[in-house]
Each structure stands twice: as structure tokens, then as C-alpha cells.
Scaffold this motif. Structure first.
Motif, PDB file in Angstrom:
ATOM      1  N   LEU A   1     -69.291 -97.441  78.036  1.00  0.00           N
ATOM      2  CA  LEU A   1     -70.008 -97.765  76.804  1.00  0.00           C
ATOM      3  C   LEU A   1     -69.625 -96.726  75.761  1.00  0.00           C
ATOM      4  CD1 LEU A   1     -72.210 -99.072  75.005  1.00  0.00           C
ATOM      5  CD2 LEU A   1     -73.872 -97.549  76.133  1.00  0.00           C
ATOM      6  N   THR A   2     -69.002 -97.181  74.671  1.00  0.00           N
ATOM      7  CA  THR A   2     -68.628 -96.283  73.582  1.00  0.00           C
ATOM      8  C   THR A   2     -69.596 -96.484  72.429  1.00  0.00           C
ATOM      9  OG1 THR A   2     -66.287 -96.418  74.197  1.00  0.00           O
ATOM     10  CG2 THR A   2     -66.794 -95.574  72.006  1.00  0.00           C
ATOM     11  N   LEU A   3     -70.210 -95.399  72.012  1.00  0.00           N
ATOM     12  CA  LEU A   3     -71.100 -95.414  70.855  1.00  0.00           C
ATOM     13  C   LEU A   3     -70.374 -94.799  69.671  1.00  0.00           C
ATOM     14  CD1 LEU A   3     -74.427 -94.076  72.466  1.00  0.00           C
ATOM     15  CD2 LEU A   3     -73.738 -96.466  72.132  1.00  0.00           C
ATOM     16  N   VAL A   4     -70.424 -95.481  68.528  1.00  0.00           N
ATOM     17  CA  VAL A   4     -69.768 -94.976  67.316  1.00  0.00           C
ATOM     18  C   VAL A   4     -70.749 -95.071  66.156  1.00  0.00           C
ATOM     19  CG1 VAL A   4     -67.768 -95.110  65.800  1.00  0.00           C
ATOM     20  CG2 VAL A   4     -67.567 -95.866  68.188  1.00  0.00           C
ATOM     21  N   ALA A   5     -71.018 -93.960  65.528  1.00  0.00           N
ATOM     22  CA  ALA A   5     -71.977 -93.925  64.426  1.00  0.00           C
ATOM     23  C   ALA A   5     -71.281 -94.097  63.083  1.00  0.00           C
ATOM     24  CB  ALA A   5     -72.729 -92.598  64.433  1.00  0.00           C
ATOM     25  N   GLN A   6     -71.971 -94.765  62.175  1.00  0.00           N
ATOM     26  CA  GLN A   6     -71.526 -94.801  60.776  1.00  0.00           C
ATOM     27  C   GLN A   6     -72.020 -93.509  60.146  1.00  0.00           C
ATOM     28  OE1 GLN A   6     -73.300 -97.868  58.394  1.00  0.00           O
ATOM     29  NE2 GLN A   6     -72.241 -97.215  56.537  1.00  0.00           N
ATOM     30  N   LEU A   7     -71.132 -92.564  59.968  1.00  0.00           N
ATOM     31  CA  LEU A   7     -71.537 -91.213  59.588  1.00  0.00           C
ATOM     32  C   LEU A   7     -72.221 -91.136  58.232  1.00  0.00           C
ATOM     33  CD1 LEU A   7     -68.569 -89.043  60.919  1.00  0.00           C
ATOM     34  CD2 LEU A   7     -70.859 -89.343  61.896  1.00  0.00           C
ATOM     35  N   GLU A   8     -71.946 -92.110  57.358  1.00  0.00           N
ATOM     36  CA  GLU A   8     -72.607 -92.096  56.058  1.00  0.00           C
ATOM     37  C   GLU A   8     -74.099 -92.391  56.192  1.00  0.00           C
ATOM     38  OE1 GLU A   8     -68.339 -93.065  55.641  1.00  0.00           O
ATOM     39  OE2 GLU A   8     -69.991 -93.873  56.852  1.00  0.00           O
ATOM     40  N   ALA A   9     -74.491 -92.981  57.326  1.00  0.00           N
ATOM     41  CA  ALA A   9     -75.887 -93.389  57.503  1.00  0.00           C
ATOM     42  C   ALA A   9     -76.624 -92.623  58.589  1.00  0.00           C
ATOM     43  CB  ALA A   9     -75.955 -94.888  57.824  1.00  0.00           C
ATOM     44  N   THR A  10     -75.893 -92.151  59.607  1.00  0.00           N
ATOM     45  CA  THR A  10     -76.562 -91.515  60.737  1.00  0.00           C
ATOM     46  C   THR A  10     -75.558 -90.677  61.515  1.00  0.00           C
ATOM     47  OG1 THR A  10     -78.012 -91.921  62.644  1.00  0.00           O
ATOM     48  CG2 THR A  10     -76.141 -93.410  62.366  1.00  0.00           C
ATOM     49  N   SER A  11     -75.994 -90.105  62.629  1.00  0.00           N
ATOM     50  CA  SER A  11     -75.090 -89.367  63.507  1.00  0.00           C
ATOM     51  C   SER A  11     -75.589 -89.483  64.942  1.00  0.00           C
ATOM     52  CB  SER A  11     -75.007 -87.884  63.098  1.00  0.00           C
ATOM     53  OG  SER A  11     -76.263 -87.258  63.274  1.00  0.00           O
ATOM     54  N   LEU A  12     -74.688 -89.222  65.873  1.00  0.00           N
ATOM     55  CA  LEU A  12     -75.045 -89.281  67.290  1.00  0.00           C
ATOM     56  C   LEU A  12     -75.576 -87.917  67.727  1.00  0.00           C
ATOM     57  CD1 LEU A  12     -72.095 -91.308  68.870  1.00  0.00           C
ATOM     58  CD2 LEU A  12     -74.466 -92.037  68.594  1.00  0.00           C
ATOM     59  N   THR A  13     -76.869 -87.769  67.697  1.00  0.00           N
ATOM     60  CA  THR A  13     -77.487 -86.533  68.170  1.00  0.00           C
ATOM     61  C   THR A  13     -77.603 -86.576  69.688  1.00  0.00           C
ATOM     62  OG1 THR A  13     -79.718 -87.455  68.043  1.00  0.00           O
ATOM     63  CG2 THR A  13     -78.838 -86.394  66.051  1.00  0.00           C
ATOM     64  N   ASP A  14     -77.839 -85.418  70.287  1.00  0.00           N
ATOM     65  CA  ASP A  14     -78.038 -85.376  71.737  1.00  0.00           C
ATOM     66  C   ASP A  14     -79.212 -86.258  72.149  1.00  0.00           C
ATOM     67  OD1 ASP A  14     -75.937 -83.614  71.998  1.00  0.00           O
ATOM     68  OD2 ASP A  14     -77.202 -81.826  72.096  1.00  0.00           O
ATOM     69  N   ALA A  15     -80.241 -86.288  71.321  1.00  0.00           N
ATOM     70  CA  ALA A  15     -81.430 -87.080  71.651  1.00  0.00           C
ATOM     71  C   ALA A  15     -81.092 -88.567  71.706  1.00  0.00           C
ATOM     72  CB  ALA A  15     -82.530 -86.826  70.623  1.00  0.00           C
ATOM     73  N   VAL A  16     -80.295 -89.031  70.738  1.00  0.00           N
ATOM     74  CA  VAL A  16     -79.908 -90.445  70.724  1.00  0.00           C
ATOM     75  C   VAL A  16     -79.039 -90.777  71.928  1.00  0.00           C
ATOM     76  CG1 VAL A  16     -78.546 -92.184  69.499  1.00  0.00           C
ATOM     77  CG2 VAL A  16     -80.093 -90.697  68.226  1.00  0.00           C
ATOM     78  N   VAL A  17     -78.056 -89.938  72.191  1.00  0.00           N
ATOM     79  CA  VAL A  17     -77.141 -90.185  73.303  1.00  0.00           C
ATOM     80  C   VAL A  17     -77.898 -90.196  74.630  1.00  0.00           C
ATOM     81  CG1 VAL A  17     -75.172 -89.278  74.591  1.00  0.00           C
ATOM     82  CG2 VAL A  17     -75.141 -89.256  72.085  1.00  0.00           C
ATOM     83  N   ASN A  18     -78.800 -89.244  74.821  1.00  0.00           N
ATOM     84  CA  ASN A  18     -79.553 -89.186  76.070  1.00  0.00           C
ATOM     85  C   ASN A  18     -80.494 -90.376  76.221  1.00  0.00           C
ATOM     86  OD1 ASN A  18     -78.360 -86.802  76.937  1.00  0.00           O
ATOM     87  ND2 ASN A  18     -79.871 -85.513  75.883  1.00  0.00           N
ATOM     88  N   ARG A  19     -81.060 -90.820  75.102  1.00  0.00           N
ATOM     89  CA  ARG A  19     -81.940 -91.981  75.168  1.00  0.00           C
ATOM     90  C   ARG A  19     -81.159 -93.232  75.590  1.00  0.00           C
ATOM     91  NH1 ARG A  19     -83.954 -91.699  70.325  1.00  0.00           N
ATOM     92  NH2 ARG A  19     -82.756 -93.351  69.303  1.00  0.00           N
ATOM     93  N   VAL A  20     -79.969 -93.398  75.021  1.00  0.00           N
ATOM     94  CA  VAL A  20     -79.133 -94.545  75.386  1.00  0.00           C
ATOM     95  C   VAL A  20     -78.666 -94.412  76.832  1.00  0.00           C
ATOM     96  CG1 VAL A  20     -76.946 -95.720  74.937  1.00  0.00           C
ATOM     97  CG2 VAL A  20     -78.381 -94.991  73.023  1.00  0.00           C
ATOM     98  N   ARG A  21     -78.252 -93.229  77.201  1.00  0.00           N
ATOM     99  CA  ARG A  21     -77.784 -93.007  78.579  1.00  0.00           C
ATOM    100  C   ARG A  21     -78.863 -93.383  79.592  1.00  0.00           C
ATOM    101  NH1 ARG A  21     -76.605 -87.086  81.346  1.00  0.00           N
ATOM    102  NH2 ARG A  21     -76.073 -87.882  83.439  1.00  0.00           N
ATOM    103  N   ASP A  22     -80.076 -92.976  79.331  1.00  0.00           N
ATOM    104  CA  ASP A  22     -81.183 -93.315  80.236  1.00  0.00           C
ATOM    105  C   ASP A  22     -81.422 -94.822  80.268  1.00  0.00           C
ATOM    106  OD1 ASP A  22     -81.532 -90.647  80.799  1.00  0.00           O
ATOM    107  OD2 ASP A  22     -83.214 -90.361  79.415  1.00  0.00           O
ATOM    108  N   ALA A  23     -81.321 -95.471  79.113  1.00  0.00           N
ATOM    109  CA  ALA A  23     -81.595 -96.903  79.035  1.00  0.00           C
ATOM    110  C   ALA A  23     -80.576 -97.731  79.805  1.00  0.00           C
ATOM    111  CB  ALA A  23     -81.618 -97.350  77.573  1.00  0.00           C
ATOM    112  N   VAL A  24     -79.327 -97.261  79.821  1.00  0.00           N
ATOM    113  CA  VAL A  24     -78.267 -98.026  80.497  1.00  0.00           C
ATOM    114  C   VAL A  24     -77.917 -97.453  81.866  1.00  0.00           C
ATOM    115  CG1 VAL A  24     -77.290 -98.775  78.293  1.00  0.00           C
ATOM    116  CG2 VAL A  24     -76.392 -96.707  79.392  1.00  0.00           C
ATOM    117  N   ARG A  25     -78.622 -96.380  82.250  1.00  0.00           N
ATOM    118  CA  ARG A  25     -78.385 -95.727  83.545  1.00  0.00           C
ATOM    119  C   ARG A  25     -76.932 -95.280  83.672  1.00  0.00           C
ATOM    120  NH1 ARG A  25     -81.830 -99.699  87.690  1.00  0.00           N
ATOM    121  NH2 ARG A  25     -83.839 -99.483  86.594  1.00  0.00           N
ATOM    122  N   GLY A  26     -76.476 -94.615  82.632  1.00  0.00           N
ATOM    123  CA  GLY A  26     -75.087 -94.188  82.586  1.00  0.00           C
ATOM    124  C   GLY A  26     -74.860 -92.802  83.139  1.00  0.00           C
TER     125      GLY A  26
END
Length: 292
Positions: free
Chosen positions: A5-30
Motif C-alpha cells: 500500500l503506497t500512500l502519497v500526500a498532496q503536499l499543498e494540502a497535507t502531509s504524511l505524519t507519523d500519526a497518519v501513517v500509524n493509523r493507516v497501518r493499524d487499519a490495514v494490519r500492515g
């Protein structure tokens, strides 16, 4: 792990913080994430394709694209790309129509054709007929307005640097595809031909018209020419005339696409630029060439 699973942020609007990445990782059991570009892109290994609902909930509507690919064979040896509203911003035919004072009228037909509501060939002939008498110098003036999509140069240059063939295949016109292909370094281009009498457009387009069937046939022919399976190819586009090649390619990406295309494609990029197609292949930003 069989998938990524590749996550790509639109940097003008947001960024991939550790909190976001960890939340997604937990949700998909990655598994443990790999950073491809700090704050912009990460890979999360998966044992199986994720359930879309928990993934969407974890992203929470943020301007972050999520692309799932098989871990094996991620890097592609063939790129076939649409031009209008994909490699370049906007539709060249609509830009030409603006010079003729019928921009809104033609743009409405374009939108319906790209969403699959009209026969592509019929819609193209109808729109080109409305341009009859337009001075040919308006083509050059339209070219001066064209802007490349962010990441287009990096996409083509990086894939070519790794030995991939890159092709620009468009239902648009050769006047523009030739210039775009030269500017970005595509290996080849295929498109339609606007006919003129040396001074003005005749209102006709050269036959046969390059349409969705031709795009699919070109993808297959180029793969065969290179001795590649279609699984080793990538296609990208936004309109209904791109859908067949997107579905046939190993990785077909609907890029800021019309609803009918986004719903049917294997992968979609709704927020980020064309750099996302490199991240989806596992390239870190440090490996990019031709950086915009």
C-alpha cells in the motif's frame, strides 16, 4: 508480504505524519512502513489487499492517495500515457475553441465524451467541425498556454533512466503531442491529425481516428514489441477513452479522472501529481531524475 500500500500526500494540502501513517497501518494490519519521501510518500507492506472501508476511515478524507499493488513486479518497463488533463493540464481542443469564441460549447461536449456519455469519434468530429476557419497560428498560441502536470518530467525521465519505454498516446492532436513528447523526452507519440489548408483549419480530422480501441491496441503492440507481458506495463489517463488500456495494463492509473473512469480503474490518483506513479512503483524520491 504479497502486496504494498503506497500512500502519497498532496503536499499543498497535507502531509504524511507519523500519526497518519500509524493509523493507516493499524487499519490495514500492515508491516513496518518504508519512507519514500518524508511527509509525502510511504510504502506499507500487506499480507493481502486491504479492506477499503477501514482504509478510507483511517485516511479520514485527507488529500492522500492510496495505491495498492502486488509486491512482485512493481517497476514497469512500459509507460503509455494520455496527454490532455494527464501529462498536461487542461484540454487542448477546449483551448483552441476559446480562440474561436466557442470555448464553453466545446468544453461541454468534451466533458460528456470523456465521461463516456458520447461516442468519442462522433464527438471529436463534431467539435473539430466547429473549428472550421480557425487560423492555424492559433495552434501555436494554444501551445504557448500549455502547462505540464507536476511530476510529468520526473515520471518520464525516471522510467527512461531505468530502461522503460515511454509512449504518449492521445485522442488529441499531433501538433501538441509532438511538442509535449519532445519537451518531456517520450520515446514516441501517437495521436490524431487536425487538417488545414495552410492558412485555416478545414474542420476535419485525419482518418482513422485514434480512439479507445487504438489506445488499447497500442499498449498491446508496444508490450509485444518489447517482449513484455502486459503485467510489466503502466498506463495512465483520465477519460473514458483511456479505460480499456487502464484495465489491460499491469498498473492502470486513473489520474484526477472522470467518475466513470475512477470507479473502474485498478488504481486512482485523485490528489497528488504524477510523482505518485513513481512512488507506486517503489521508487524513492532520491532516485528521481528530471526533477521539476
Amino acid at each position: 508480504m504479497t502486496h504494498i500500500l503506497t500512500l502519497v500526500a498532496q503536499l499543498e494540502a497535507t502531509s504524511l505524519t507519523d500519526a497518519v501513517v500509524n493509523r493507516v497501518r493499524d487499519a490495514v494490519r500492515g508491516g513496518a512502513p518504508t519512507v519514500l519521501s518524508p511527509g509525502e510518500a510511504v510504502d506499507i507492506p500487506l499480507a493481502a489487499p486491504p479492506d477499503p472501508a477501514p482504509l478510507a476511515a483511517a485516511l479520514g478524507g485527507a488529500a492522500i492517495d492510496a495505491i495498492v499493488v502486488k509486491a512482485r513486479g512493481r517497476r514497469k518497463a512500459l509507460l503509455v500515457a494520455d496527454m490532455d488533463s494527464t501529462i498536461i493540464q487542461g484540454e487542448t481542443l477546449d483551448e483552441l475553441a476559446a480562440f474561436a469564441g466557442i470555448g464553453e460549447k466545446i468544453a461541454a461536449i468534451t466533458a460528456r465524451a470523456m465521461n463516456g456519455e458520447l461516442d468519442f469519434k462522433q464527438a471529436l468530429r463534431e467539435r473539430v467541425a466547429m473549428l472550421k476557419g480557425l487560423p492555424v497560428d492559433r495552434l501555436e498560441r494554444t501551445w504557448e498556454r500549455i502547462r505540464m502536470t507536476h511530476g510529468a518530467r520526473e515520471l518520464v525521465a525516471t522510467m527512461r533512466a531505468r530502461g522503460a519505454m515511454t509512449a504518449l498516446v492521445s485522442g488529441g492532436f499531433s501538433f501538441f503531442t509532438g511538442r509535449v513528447a519532445q519537451a518531456l523526452g517520450f520515446d514516441l507519440h501517437r495521436s490524431n491529425v487536425l487538417l488545414d489548408d495552410g492558412a485555416v483549419l478545414t474542420g476535419a480530422v485525419g482518418e482513422p481516428i485514434l480512439d479507445r480501441d487504438t489506445k488499447l491496441a497500442t499498449l498491446r503492440a508496444l508490450a509485444e514489441q518489447r517482449g513484455l507481458k502486459l503485467s510489466a506495463s503502466m498506463a495512465v489517463g483520465d477519460g473514458a477513452n483511456d479505460l480499456d488500456m487502464l484495465q489491460a495494463a499491469g498498473l492502470g492509473v486513473a489520474f484526477h479522472a472522470k467518475p466513470v473512469v475512477a470507479a473502474a480503474a485498478k488504481a486512482r490518483v485523485d490528489h497528488a501529481g504524477l510523482r505518485a506513479l513513481l512512488f507506486a512503483q517503489g521508487y524513492p524520491a532520491t532516485a528521481f531524475t528530471g526533477v521539476d
